[in-house]
Design an enzyme around this catalytic site. Structure first.
Site, PDB file in Angstrom:
ATOM      1  N   GLU A 103       1.022  -1.272   0.135  1.00 59.17           N
ATOM      2  CA  GLU A 103      -0.347  -0.095   0.331  1.00 59.17           C
ATOM      3  C   GLU A 103       1.278   1.141   0.053  1.00 59.17           C
ATOM      4  OE1 GLU A 103      -2.504  -0.784   3.184  1.00 59.17           O
ATOM      5  OE2 GLU A 103      -3.859  -1.585   1.838  1.00 59.17           O
ATOM      6  N   CYS A 115      -1.880   9.996   2.851  1.00 60.64           N
ATOM      7  CA  CYS A 115      -1.926   8.883   0.730  1.00 60.64           C
ATOM      8  C   CYS A 115      -3.119   8.977   0.049  1.00 60.64           C
ATOM      9  CB  CYS A 115      -1.985   7.460   0.967  1.00 60.64           C
ATOM     10  SG  CYS A 115      -3.187   6.431   1.708  1.00 60.64           S
TER      11      CYS A 115
HETATM   12  P1  NAD Z   1       9.012   5.019   4.114  1.00 64.84           P
HETATM   13  O1  NAD Z   1       8.145   4.124   3.166  1.00 64.84           O
HETATM   14  O2  NAD Z   1       9.366   5.905   4.393  1.00 64.84           O
HETATM   15  O3  NAD Z   1       8.533   3.774   5.305  1.00 64.84           O
HETATM   16  C1  NAD Z   1       7.461   3.058   5.936  1.00 64.84           C
HETATM   17  C2  NAD Z   1       8.003   1.876   6.629  1.00 64.84           C
HETATM   18  O4  NAD Z   1       8.906   0.912   5.662  1.00 64.84           O
HETATM   19  C3  NAD Z   1       8.583   2.423   7.817  1.00 64.84           C
HETATM   20  O5  NAD Z   1       8.708   1.512   8.293  1.00 64.84           O
HETATM   21  C4  NAD Z   1      10.440   1.943   7.101  1.00 64.84           C
HETATM   22  O6  NAD Z   1      11.452   2.178   8.482  1.00 64.84           O
HETATM   23  C5  NAD Z   1      10.533   0.759   6.248  1.00 64.84           C
HETATM   24  N1  NAD Z   1      11.287   0.537   4.993  1.00 64.84           N
HETATM   25  C6  NAD Z   1      11.989   1.617   5.185  1.00 64.84           C
HETATM   26  N2  NAD Z   1      13.347   0.819   3.975  1.00 64.84           N
HETATM   27  C7  NAD Z   1      12.675  -0.676   4.034  1.00 64.84           C
HETATM   28  C8  NAD Z   1      13.587  -1.285   3.678  1.00 64.84           C
HETATM   29  N3  NAD Z   1      15.004  -1.424   2.639  1.00 64.84           N
HETATM   30  N4  NAD Z   1      13.373  -2.968   3.789  1.00 64.84           N
HETATM   31  C9  NAD Z   1      11.793  -2.691   4.864  1.00 64.84           C
HETATM   32  N5  NAD Z   1      11.512  -2.007   5.758  1.00 64.84           N
HETATM   33  C10 NAD Z   1      11.927  -0.476   5.641  1.00 64.84           C
HETATM   34  O7  NAD Z   1       6.943   5.550   4.607  1.00 64.84           O
HETATM   35  P2  NAD Z   1       6.995   6.374   5.494  1.00 64.84           P
HETATM   36  O8  NAD Z   1       7.121   7.858   4.922  1.00 64.84           O
HETATM   37  O9  NAD Z   1       6.832   5.922   6.837  1.00 64.84           O
HETATM   38  O10 NAD Z   1       5.364   6.978   5.111  1.00 64.84           O
HETATM   39  C11 NAD Z   1       4.488   7.527   3.951  1.00 64.84           C
HETATM   40  C12 NAD Z   1       4.102   6.917   3.194  1.00 64.84           C
HETATM   41  O11 NAD Z   1       3.164   5.831   3.652  1.00 64.84           O
HETATM   42  C13 NAD Z   1       4.260   8.266   2.028  1.00 64.84           C
HETATM   43  O12 NAD Z   1       4.526   7.765   0.756  1.00 64.84           O
HETATM   44  C14 NAD Z   1       2.407   7.597   1.566  1.00 64.84           C
HETATM   45  O13 NAD Z   1       1.620   8.142   0.459  1.00 64.84           O
HETATM   46  C15 NAD Z   1       2.283   6.380   2.769  1.00 64.84           C
HETATM   47  N6  NAD Z   1       1.351   5.681   3.082  1.00 64.84           N
HETATM   48  C16 NAD Z   1      -0.097   4.465   1.781  1.00 64.84           C
HETATM   49  C17 NAD Z   1      -0.883   4.474   2.350  1.00 64.84           C
HETATM   50  C18 NAD Z   1      -1.494   3.297   1.681  1.00 64.84           C
HETATM   51  O14 NAD Z   1      -2.377   2.565   2.351  1.00 64.84           O
HETATM   52  N7  NAD Z   1      -1.598   3.544   0.109  1.00 64.84           N
HETATM   53  C19 NAD Z   1      -1.719   4.285   4.020  1.00 64.84           C
HETATM   54  C20 NAD Z   1      -0.337   5.013   4.196  1.00 64.84           C
HETATM   55  C21 NAD Z   1       0.859   5.615   4.255  1.00 64.84           C
END
Ligand code: NAD
Length: 505
Positions: free
Chosen positions: A270, A304
């Site tokens: 997501e 998002c």
């Molecule tokens: P992010 O992608 O920076 O981090 C999300 C998670 O991934 C964190 O727990 C992070 O520690 C982990 N992560 C980072 N690198 C990783 C790797 N290499 N391997 C495994 N895990 C890793 O996102 P964020 O800044 O926390 O959140 C914002 C983003 O989330 C925005 O792009 C937003 O659109 C999206 N979002 C999407 C939805 C949806 O339902 N589509 C809902 C909420 C947020």
């Protein structure tokens, strides 16, 4: 007491949370790090940094627990999920201050949008587990096929739990994002290792207390915290994790898809969005402005699904810009604990700087600042932001073209752009022109026209004259906004594998 003697005391006093592994609490093998309140810039607690051994132990505990949990009856699983919902609601007052402080959400959003919504998700999937005959997990008969030697083979498509699910989540609504994965995953018979976002993991760790108090079998839910590059990547790489359910940015989602492919992970991704709100000639502007307003007011635009690109028919352009500017100007920005505050801070100083970078970049590319702006611009007067905290003023940019960076990339902050269009063809082309396809909106008095338009939008959701969600509707993205669907009964399907069972008759 002097300021210098106060500062170290304040830091030393914050509690250090522990990891929840196999129903027990442990310190992080990698130490701990401070979790900072985005409005005060002060630490509110310390989160454990999981070591590789902690992650391996959590995965092993989930694997062991899977044997028992996957064989429990739907009624047993429903009873556990229901108890969790009850306990979460009973402990609401415990959770809200912590969740508010670590996310910086306004008290209104922190109270209404965290524990009650998370509890509702457990409740919903307790019901889902209890009703297998009518739920998405019921075996589906398939057509019998004749054999050359005579007779038939009959079959059903049965749904089985996937196994151990790694739930890696984003920072915006920590406990809701996690519950949206955890509840259907457990209801379908899986076990979970959760890896919340590093910025605000304390509420998710605290959820372990609820599982403990509910008497949930040890190991069905484990929480490991730390960075994405270490803790998250270790979960993705583990051959004992069957599925990764991820909510976060498209950039990290791509990385998880690539790394997870090496062990053939089942993936639910997501990802990011760049929602288009299409305002047709005959739109009711009150509905449009109120829906678009959520892009500023709902958790400072860290959403998002927000309609951050307002595509307006040229005949209504100036009217829409004026109405949105009036809406933004009336928003109270500031202390999230004040009940009057509508827009609080964004999550970190780094993220504030990133959002401001997008605004400055848009102005350099020729956009016009209608209201808000970076700290530099609004030093001139509008609006006054608190000196402390990671605030961004609700910002509206006009004269934006579809090729500008601000029109193509996700900002994830309180920034809205307006782009005019001549006709429906152009509106569709602009709406579909980004790599994202998560959530678009159509505002018009003609709902039949909106429904027809929806079929041309390459997006997972289309809201017609509303930004309200339907929690039973499938949720997920087209294009680079994600892979797979959850929400309602789709959530149960997402956390199950299809098994064909065949017999001869
Ligand atoms: P992010 O992608 O920076 O981090 C999300 C998670 O991934 C964190 O727990 C992070 O520690 C982990 N992560 C980072 N690198 C990783 C790797 N290499 N391997 C495994 N895990 C890793 O996102 P964020 O800044 O926390 O959140 C914002 C983003 O989330 C925005 O792009 C937003 O659109 C999206 N979002 C999407 C939805 C949806 O339902 N589509 C809902 C909420 C947020």
């Amino acid at each position: 007491m002097t300021a210098t003697s106060e500062a170290p005391t304040a830091v030393a006093e914050v509690p250090t949370a522990r990891l929840f592994v196999n129903g027990a609490w442990r310190e992080g093998g990698g130490g701990s790090y401070p979790v900072v309140d985005p409005s005060t810039e002060q630490p509110v607690g310390r989160a454990p940094e999981a070591s590789a051994d902690d992650v391996a132990d959590a995965v092993a505990a989930a694997r062991e627990a899977f044997e028992g949990w996957s064989r429990t009856s739907p009624a047993q699983r429903a009873a556990v999920l229901d108890r969790i919902a009850d306990l979460l609601l009973a402990r609401n007052d415990d959770f809200v201050p912590l969740l508010q402080a670590e996310t910086g959400a306004t008290i209104r959003v922190a109270s209404a949008m965290q524990v009650p919504v998370a509890a509702e998700r457990f409740r919903r999937y307790a019901r889902g587990a209890l009703e297998p005959a009518v739920s998405a997990l019921a075996p589906q008969p398939v057509a019998a096929t004749p054999l050359a030697a005579g007779g038939l083979t009959s079959a059903v498509a049965a749904r089985r739990p996937v196994g151990v699910v790694g739930c890696i989540t984003s920072y915006n609504f920590p406990i809701v994002n996690l519950a949206g994965k955890l509840a259907p995953a457990l209801a379908a018979g899986n076990t979970v290792v959760a890896k919340p976002a590093p910025q605000d993991p304390l509420g998710c760790l605290k959820l372990g207390e609820v599982f403990e108090e509910a008497g949930a079998p040890p190991g069905i839910f484990n929480v490991v915290t730390g960075s994405g590059a270490a803790t998250g990547a270790a979960l993705v790489a583990s051959p004992d994790v069957d599925m990764i359910s991820f909510t976060g940015s498209t950039a990290v989602g791509r990385r998880i898809a690539a790394d997870g492919g090496l062990t053939m992970k089942r993936l639910l991704l997501e990802l990011g969005g760049k929602g288009a709100g299409i305002v047709l000639e005959d739109a009711d502007l009150r509905a449009a402005v109120s829906a678009v307003g959520s892009a500023w007011s709902f958790h400072s635009g860290q959403i998002c699904t927000a309609p951050t690109r307002v595509l307006v028919h040229e005949s209504r352009h100036d009217e829409v810009v004026a109405a949105l500017a009036a809406y933004a100007a009336a928003l109270t920005v500031g202390d999230p604990l004040s009940p009057d505050t509508v827009v609080g801070p964004v999550i970190t100083a780094q993220h504030r700087d990133r959002v401001e970078g997008y605004i400055a970049g848009a102005l350099a590319e020729g956009a016009r600042l209608v209201c808000g702006g970076t700290r530099k611009e609004h030093a001139d007067g509008f609006p006054v932001l608190p000196d402390t905290g990671f605030y961004v003023a609700p910002t509206l940019l006009a004269d934006v073209t579809p090729t500008m960076t601000i029109a193509r990339e996700e900002v994830f902050g309180p920034v809205v752009v307006v782009i005019p269009f001549r006709d429906e063809e152009e509106a569709v082309a602009i709406a579909n022109s980004t790599e994202f396809g998560l959530y678009d909106y159509v505002f018009t008095a003609d709902t039949a026209r909106a429904y027809a338009l929806a079929a041309r939008l390459r997006t997972g959701h289309v809201g017609i004259n509303t930004a309200q969600r339907n929690m039973e509707a499938p949720f997920g993205g087209f294009k680079q906004s994600g892979v797979g669907r959850d929400g309602g009964s789709y959530g149960l399907q997402a956390y199950s594998e299809v098994q064909a069972v065949i017999w001869q008759s």
